[in-house]
Design a protein around this motif. Structure first.
Motif, PDB file in Angstrom:
ATOM      1  N   THR A   5     -10.762  -0.049  -8.332  1.00 24.29           N
ATOM      2  CA  THR A   5     -11.398   0.319  -7.070  1.00 24.29           C
ATOM      3  C   THR A   5     -12.397   1.433  -7.360  1.00 24.29           C
ATOM      4  OG1 THR A   5      -9.378  -0.225  -5.881  1.00 24.29           O
ATOM      5  CG2 THR A   5     -10.977   1.171  -4.731  1.00 24.29           C
ATOM      6  N   TRP A   9     -12.191   8.965  -5.606  1.00 31.08           N
ATOM      7  CA  TRP A   9     -10.859   8.953  -5.028  1.00 31.08           C
ATOM      8  C   TRP A   9     -10.478  10.391  -4.733  1.00 31.08           C
ATOM      9  CZ3 TRP A   9      -7.644   5.581  -8.979  1.00 31.08           C
ATOM     10  CH2 TRP A   9      -8.164   4.294  -9.028  1.00 31.08           C
ATOM     11  N   LEU A  17      -6.559   8.211  -1.864  1.00 32.18           N
ATOM     12  CA  LEU A  17      -7.438   7.492  -0.945  1.00 32.18           C
ATOM     13  C   LEU A  17      -8.809   7.276  -1.568  1.00 32.18           C
ATOM     14  CD1 LEU A  17      -6.569   9.712   2.127  1.00 32.18           C
ATOM     15  CD2 LEU A  17      -5.651   7.444   1.663  1.00 32.18           C
ATOM     16  N   CYS A  18      -9.569   6.334  -0.998  1.00 30.20           N
ATOM     17  CA  CYS A  18     -10.951   6.122  -1.429  1.00 30.20           C
ATOM     18  C   CYS A  18     -11.748   5.583  -0.257  1.00 30.20           C
ATOM     19  CB  CYS A  18     -11.013   5.151  -2.601  1.00 30.20           C
ATOM     20  SG  CYS A  18     -10.650   3.454  -2.139  1.00 30.20           S
ATOM     21  N   GLY A  19     -13.055   5.472  -0.452  1.00 28.88           N
ATOM     22  CA  GLY A  19     -13.917   4.879   0.572  1.00 28.88           C
ATOM     23  C   GLY A  19     -14.466   5.901   1.539  1.00 28.88           C
ATOM     24  N   ASP A  20     -14.633   5.470   2.773  1.00 31.78           N
ATOM     25  CA  ASP A  20     -15.187   6.298   3.840  1.00 31.78           C
ATOM     26  C   ASP A  20     -14.167   7.368   4.235  1.00 31.78           C
ATOM     27  OD1 ASP A  20     -16.062   7.376   6.275  1.00 31.78           O
ATOM     28  OD2 ASP A  20     -16.805   5.452   7.011  1.00 31.78           O
ATOM     29  N   ASP A  23     -12.508   6.626   7.484  1.00 35.14           N
ATOM     30  CA  ASP A  23     -11.675   5.427   7.546  1.00 35.14           C
ATOM     31  C   ASP A  23     -11.299   5.028   6.119  1.00 35.14           C
ATOM     32  OD1 ASP A  23     -10.319   3.217   8.550  1.00 35.14           O
ATOM     33  OD2 ASP A  23     -12.119   1.974   8.613  1.00 35.14           O
ATOM     34  N   PRO A  24     -10.516   5.881   5.433  1.00 33.80           N
ATOM     35  CA  PRO A  24     -10.250   5.644   4.014  1.00 33.80           C
ATOM     36  C   PRO A  24      -9.284   4.486   3.769  1.00 33.80           C
ATOM     37  CG  PRO A  24      -8.991   7.511   4.778  1.00 33.80           C
ATOM     38  CD  PRO A  24      -9.871   7.093   5.920  1.00 33.80           C
ATOM     39  N   GLU A  25      -9.342   3.988   2.541  1.00 33.94           N
ATOM     40  CA  GLU A  25      -8.403   2.976   2.073  1.00 33.94           C
ATOM     41  C   GLU A  25      -7.394   3.670   1.168  1.00 33.94           C
ATOM     42  OE1 GLU A  25     -10.187  -0.510   0.286  1.00 33.94           O
ATOM     43  OE2 GLU A  25     -12.045  -0.055   1.354  1.00 33.94           O
ATOM     44  N   ILE A  26      -6.159   3.187   1.156  1.00 33.59           N
ATOM     45  CA  ILE A  26      -5.133   3.751   0.277  1.00 33.59           C
ATOM     46  C   ILE A  26      -5.255   3.081  -1.087  1.00 33.59           C
ATOM     47  CG2 ILE A  26      -2.658   3.953  -0.152  1.00 33.59           C
ATOM     48  CD1 ILE A  26      -2.282   4.012   2.911  1.00 33.59           C
ATOM     49  N   VAL A  27      -5.414   3.909  -2.131  1.00 35.03           N
ATOM     50  CA  VAL A  27      -5.425   3.400  -3.500  1.00 35.03           C
ATOM     51  C   VAL A  27      -3.982   3.268  -3.971  1.00 35.03           C
ATOM     52  CG1 VAL A  27      -6.119   3.863  -5.876  1.00 35.03           C
ATOM     53  CG2 VAL A  27      -7.676   4.418  -4.010  1.00 35.03           C
ATOM     54  N   CYS A  28      -3.195   4.311  -3.756  1.00 30.30           N
ATOM     55  CA  CYS A  28      -1.773   4.246  -4.074  1.00 30.30           C
ATOM     56  C   CYS A  28      -1.029   5.352  -3.331  1.00 30.30           C
ATOM     57  CB  CYS A  28      -1.513   4.318  -5.572  1.00 30.30           C
ATOM     58  SG  CYS A  28      -1.864   5.901  -6.311  1.00 30.30           S
TER      59      CYS A  28
END
Length: 90
Positions: A5, A9, A17-20, A23-28
């Motif tokens: 990804t 991070w 987390l990553c992304g915006d 509105d982040p996405e969970i990496v782990c």
């Protein structure tokens, strides 16, 4: 080979987390329950994992045969900054 990804991070409450940022996405996360109470180990692990994309970039830079002494010094500075992040001193 599968790609990771993309970074950056960051770690928050033991979750990577990553992304915006809004509105982040969970990496782990240490467990499926993202609201679970985290330990100091969870926080330390998350900081370490969150630096993975930067560490990959640093390792690629260090193994580049065409680097100059000035570039090596810049990479050392990057390595120091990564260590500070990992150790929670940032």
């Amino acid at each position: 080979m599968t790609q990771h990804t993309p970074g950056p991070w960051w770690a928050v409450n033991g979750v990577v987390l990553c992304g915006d940022k809004n509105d982040p996405e969970i990496v782990c996360a240490p467990s499926q329950d993202i609201m679970a109470v985290r330990t100091e180990d969870d926080e330390a692990n998350a900081r370490l994992i969150a630096t993975a994309p930067e560490m990959l970039r640093l390792l690629k830079g260090l193994t580049n045969d065409n680097q100059s002494t000035m570039r090596e010094e810049a990479l050392k500075g990057t390595a120091r900054a990564l260590l500070a992040k990992i150790e929670g001193k940032e």
